[in-house]
Design a protein around this motif. Sequence first.
Motif, PDB file in Angstrom:
ATOM      1  N   VAL A 206       0.717  -1.110   0.003  1.00  0.00           N
ATOM      2  CA  VAL A 206      -0.025  -0.024  -0.253  1.00  0.00           C
ATOM      3  C   VAL A 206       0.922   1.319   0.045  1.00  0.00           C
ATOM      4  O   VAL A 206       0.752   2.315  -0.823  1.00  0.00           O
ATOM      5  CB  VAL A 206      -0.807   0.021   1.221  1.00  0.00           C
ATOM      6  N   ASP A 207       1.883   1.365   0.758  1.00  0.00           N
ATOM      7  CA  ASP A 207       2.766   2.482   0.915  1.00  0.00           C
ATOM      8  C   ASP A 207       4.105   2.030   1.619  1.00  0.00           C
ATOM      9  O   ASP A 207       4.179   1.163   1.965  1.00  0.00           O
ATOM     10  CB  ASP A 207       1.995   3.546   1.912  1.00  0.00           C
ATOM     11  N   VAL A 208       5.021   2.946   0.884  1.00  0.00           N
ATOM     12  CA  VAL A 208       6.306   2.791   1.498  1.00  0.00           C
ATOM     13  C   VAL A 208       6.900   4.110   2.055  1.00  0.00           C
ATOM     14  O   VAL A 208       6.731   5.094   1.315  1.00  0.00           O
ATOM     15  CB  VAL A 208       7.386   2.394   0.214  1.00  0.00           C
ATOM     16  N   ARG A 209       7.567   3.971   3.142  1.00  0.00           N
ATOM     17  CA  ARG A 209       7.816   5.544   3.829  1.00  0.00           C
ATOM     18  C   ARG A 209       9.095   5.351   4.342  1.00  0.00           C
ATOM     19  O   ARG A 209       9.600   4.370   4.834  1.00  0.00           O
ATOM     20  CB  ARG A 209       6.864   6.060   4.781  1.00  0.00           C
ATOM     21  N   ILE A 210      10.015   6.447   4.194  1.00  0.00           N
ATOM     22  CA  ILE A 210      11.111   6.741   4.905  1.00  0.00           C
ATOM     23  C   ILE A 210      11.097   7.410   6.100  1.00  0.00           C
ATOM     24  O   ILE A 210      10.765   8.593   6.004  1.00  0.00           O
ATOM     25  CB  ILE A 210      12.384   7.242   3.893  1.00  0.00           C
ATOM     26  N   LYS A 211      11.309   6.991   7.300  1.00  0.00           N
ATOM     27  CA  LYS A 211      11.001   7.678   8.471  1.00  0.00           C
ATOM     28  C   LYS A 211      12.171   8.705   8.624  1.00  0.00           C
ATOM     29  O   LYS A 211      12.098   9.888   9.160  1.00  0.00           O
ATOM     30  CB  LYS A 211      10.649   6.805   9.746  1.00  0.00           C
ATOM     31  N   GLN A 212      13.336   8.189   8.264  1.00  0.00           N
ATOM     32  CA  GLN A 212      14.467   8.999   8.797  1.00  0.00           C
ATOM     33  C   GLN A 212      15.851   8.641   8.050  1.00  0.00           C
ATOM     34  O   GLN A 212      15.893   7.352   7.500  1.00  0.00           O
ATOM     35  CB  GLN A 212      14.858   8.764  10.226  1.00  0.00           C
ATOM     36  N   ILE A 213      16.669   9.673   7.688  1.00  0.00           N
ATOM     37  CA  ILE A 213      17.775   9.474   6.891  1.00  0.00           C
ATOM     38  C   ILE A 213      18.772  10.113   7.531  1.00  0.00           C
ATOM     39  O   ILE A 213      19.014  11.282   7.647  1.00  0.00           O
ATOM     40  CB  ILE A 213      17.979  10.031   5.435  1.00  0.00           C
ATOM     41  N   ASN A 214      19.940   9.010   7.982  1.00  0.00           N
ATOM     42  CA  ASN A 214      20.784   9.770   8.737  1.00  0.00           C
ATOM     43  C   ASN A 214      22.242   9.632   7.853  1.00  0.00           C
ATOM     44  O   ASN A 214      22.442   8.520   7.402  1.00  0.00           O
ATOM     45  CB  ASN A 214      21.080   8.968  10.210  1.00  0.00           C
ATOM     46  N   LEU A 215      23.096  10.535   8.100  1.00  0.00           N
ATOM     47  CA  LEU A 215      24.358  10.468   7.585  1.00  0.00           C
ATOM     48  C   LEU A 215      25.491   9.843   8.474  1.00  0.00           C
ATOM     49  O   LEU A 215      25.466  10.445   9.481  1.00  0.00           O
ATOM     50  CB  LEU A 215      24.815  11.682   6.955  1.00  0.00           C
ATOM     51  N   PRO A 216      26.314   9.008   8.055  1.00  0.00           N
ATOM     52  CA  PRO A 216      27.442   8.605   8.915  1.00  0.00           C
ATOM     53  C   PRO A 216      28.346   9.642   9.149  1.00  0.00           C
ATOM     54  O   PRO A 216      28.149  10.967   8.339  1.00  0.00           O
ATOM     55  CB  PRO A 216      28.187   7.722   8.072  1.00  0.00           C
ATOM     56  N   THR A 217      29.141   9.783  10.164  1.00  0.00           N
ATOM     57  CA  THR A 217      30.059  10.774  10.545  1.00  0.00           C
ATOM     58  C   THR A 217      31.087  11.481   9.261  1.00  0.00           C
ATOM     59  O   THR A 217      30.705  12.566   9.059  1.00  0.00           O
ATOM     60  CB  THR A 217      30.890  10.513  11.583  1.00  0.00           C
ATOM     61  N   GLU A 218      31.691  10.537   8.667  1.00  0.00           N
ATOM     62  CA  GLU A 218      32.177  10.971   7.496  1.00  0.00           C
ATOM     63  C   GLU A 218      31.573  11.660   6.258  1.00  0.00           C
ATOM     64  O   GLU A 218      31.803  12.740   5.715  1.00  0.00           O
ATOM     65  CB  GLU A 218      33.087   9.899   7.101  1.00  0.00           C
ATOM     66  N   VAL A 219      30.473  11.400   6.053  1.00  0.00           N
ATOM     67  CA  VAL A 219      29.542  11.896   5.166  1.00  0.00           C
ATOM     68  C   VAL A 219      29.022  13.150   5.484  1.00  0.00           C
ATOM     69  O   VAL A 219      28.956  14.154   4.836  1.00  0.00           O
ATOM     70  CB  VAL A 219      28.221  10.976   4.676  1.00  0.00           C
ATOM     71  N   SER A 220      28.492  13.141   6.803  1.00  0.00           N
ATOM     72  CA  SER A 220      28.236  14.466   7.492  1.00  0.00           C
ATOM     73  C   SER A 220      29.005  15.370   7.337  1.00  0.00           C
ATOM     74  O   SER A 220      28.885  16.654   7.064  1.00  0.00           O
ATOM     75  CB  SER A 220      27.582  14.538   9.047  1.00  0.00           C
ATOM     76  N   ASP A 221      30.323  15.187   7.668  1.00  0.00           N
ATOM     77  CA  ASP A 221      31.501  16.061   7.867  1.00  0.00           C
ATOM     78  C   ASP A 221      31.736  16.642   6.496  1.00  0.00           C
ATOM     79  O   ASP A 221      31.797  17.889   6.252  1.00  0.00           O
ATOM     80  CB  ASP A 221      32.762  15.745   8.388  1.00  0.00           C
ATOM     81  N   ALA A 222      31.650  15.772   5.524  1.00  0.00           N
ATOM     82  CA  ALA A 222      31.912  16.314   4.028  1.00  0.00           C
ATOM     83  C   ALA A 222      30.959  17.249   3.550  1.00  0.00           C
ATOM     84  O   ALA A 222      31.092  18.123   2.880  1.00  0.00           O
ATOM     85  CB  ALA A 222      32.017  15.276   3.138  1.00  0.00           C
ATOM     86  N   ILE A 223      29.539  16.876   3.591  1.00  0.00           N
ATOM     87  CA  ILE A 223      28.506  17.723   3.402  1.00  0.00           C
ATOM     88  C   ILE A 223      28.533  19.188   4.188  1.00  0.00           C
ATOM     89  O   ILE A 223      28.394  20.124   3.378  1.00  0.00           O
ATOM     90  CB  ILE A 223      27.338  17.053   3.633  1.00  0.00           C
ATOM     91  N   TYR A 224      28.583  19.002   5.372  1.00  0.00           N
ATOM     92  CA  TYR A 224      28.745  20.114   6.153  1.00  0.00           C
ATOM     93  C   TYR A 224      29.960  21.133   5.791  1.00  0.00           C
ATOM     94  O   TYR A 224      29.810  22.351   5.636  1.00  0.00           O
ATOM     95  CB  TYR A 224      28.742  20.094   7.826  1.00  0.00           C
ATOM     96  N   ASN A 225      31.064  20.714   5.504  1.00  0.00           N
ATOM     97  CA  ASN A 225      32.247  21.420   4.893  1.00  0.00           C
ATOM     98  C   ASN A 225      31.943  22.078   3.492  1.00  0.00           C
ATOM     99  O   ASN A 225      32.228  23.199   3.391  1.00  0.00           O
ATOM    100  CB  ASN A 225      33.421  20.384   4.690  1.00  0.00           C
ATOM    101  N   ARG A 226      31.404  21.262   2.627  1.00  0.00           N
ATOM    102  CA  ARG A 226      30.820  21.800   1.255  1.00  0.00           C
ATOM    103  C   ARG A 226      29.681  22.928   1.617  1.00  0.00           C
ATOM    104  O   ARG A 226      29.965  24.140   1.120  1.00  0.00           O
ATOM    105  CB  ARG A 226      30.312  20.700   0.500  1.00  0.00           C
ATOM    106  N   MET A 227      28.973  22.722   2.535  1.00  0.00           N
ATOM    107  CA  MET A 227      27.887  23.820   2.655  1.00  0.00           C
ATOM    108  C   MET A 227      28.625  25.006   3.265  1.00  0.00           C
ATOM    109  O   MET A 227      28.254  26.286   2.869  1.00  0.00           O
ATOM    110  CB  MET A 227      26.913  23.154   3.419  1.00  0.00           C
TER     111      MET A 227
END
Length: 334
Positions: A206-227
């Motif tokens: 009937v439905d598929v939902r994504i409740k939460q998406i978390n980034l691993p530490t290394e990915v979060s750091d890379a995205i935050y540095n780019r931002m």
Amino acid sequence: MRKPIIAVIIVVLVVLYASLFVVQEGQRGIVLRFGKVLRDDENKPQVYAPGLHFKIPFIETVKSLDARIQTMDNQADRFVTKEKKDLIVDSYIKWRISDFSRYYLATGGGDISQAEVLLKRKFSDRLRSEMGRLDVKDIVTDSRGRLTTDVRDALNTGSAGSDDEVQTPAADDAIASAAARVERETNSSEPAPNPNSMAALGIQVVDVRIKQINLPTEVSDAIYNRMRAEREAVARSQRSQGQEEAEKLRAQADYQVTRTLAEAQRTALITRGEGDGEAAKLFADAFSQDPDFYAFIRSLRAYESSFADNQDVMVLSPDSDFFRYMKAPTNTAR
């Protein structure tokens, strides 16, 4: 005489009670006789709708299947994006039984745990493949709704063989095996559903939902540095534009100040010149009436200026015209 009648009535009531069964609203019933499922002309299990039904007492039993929408929570798992970066995704699935006879046969007697195992394998493989085609930005922003819709449709319709860019061979084999078992046990004239879809198990997602998406530490750091780098670049650009505008305003202000001062000095010089001219004219008009008196007044001012300091020393000839008003007057009448 009464006791046998009462006994017969009791037996009849017990038999009647054992012959009746009720399928509750939101459920479906399947009757088993000596452990075997009662089947229809197509050798498919007979499904009983909600309501009151009859069965052979002590010989037939009823297996109830839940017709309501089920929720399956999936444990947060790690997925790899198109950029080869990991995401921790927590999701859940809403599903229900669409074909009760097929579901009963495919899951080995309506075992919900077996159905969820097959559904989870198919969902996990499909979601992993779909996320592998997207980058992090698409997943966490505008493509999130499209992603879950594509996964839901793929679970219901299955893959289209070589035409489908996303393949889930491990889950497809397990579902196809269960679907083949159903086809062997039935003689249905209806076309069989895609063996790579959940419809082959009698299940509709009937439905598929994504409740939460978390980034691993290394990915979060890379995205935050780019931002942070992007924001700093925008800030530097804004500062440069602000400094440029400030220099323009400052130059315009300096120009206006210089222009105003020049105009003021010009006006002052013109006014002063006109005043001096008017003063000179007045002096000329006044002293032209008596030139000797004018010469006398000028000599007195010169004496005042020359002898203001007692230490001044002047070397002049006594016959100098400068001292003519300091000499004794002569009698010009003689």
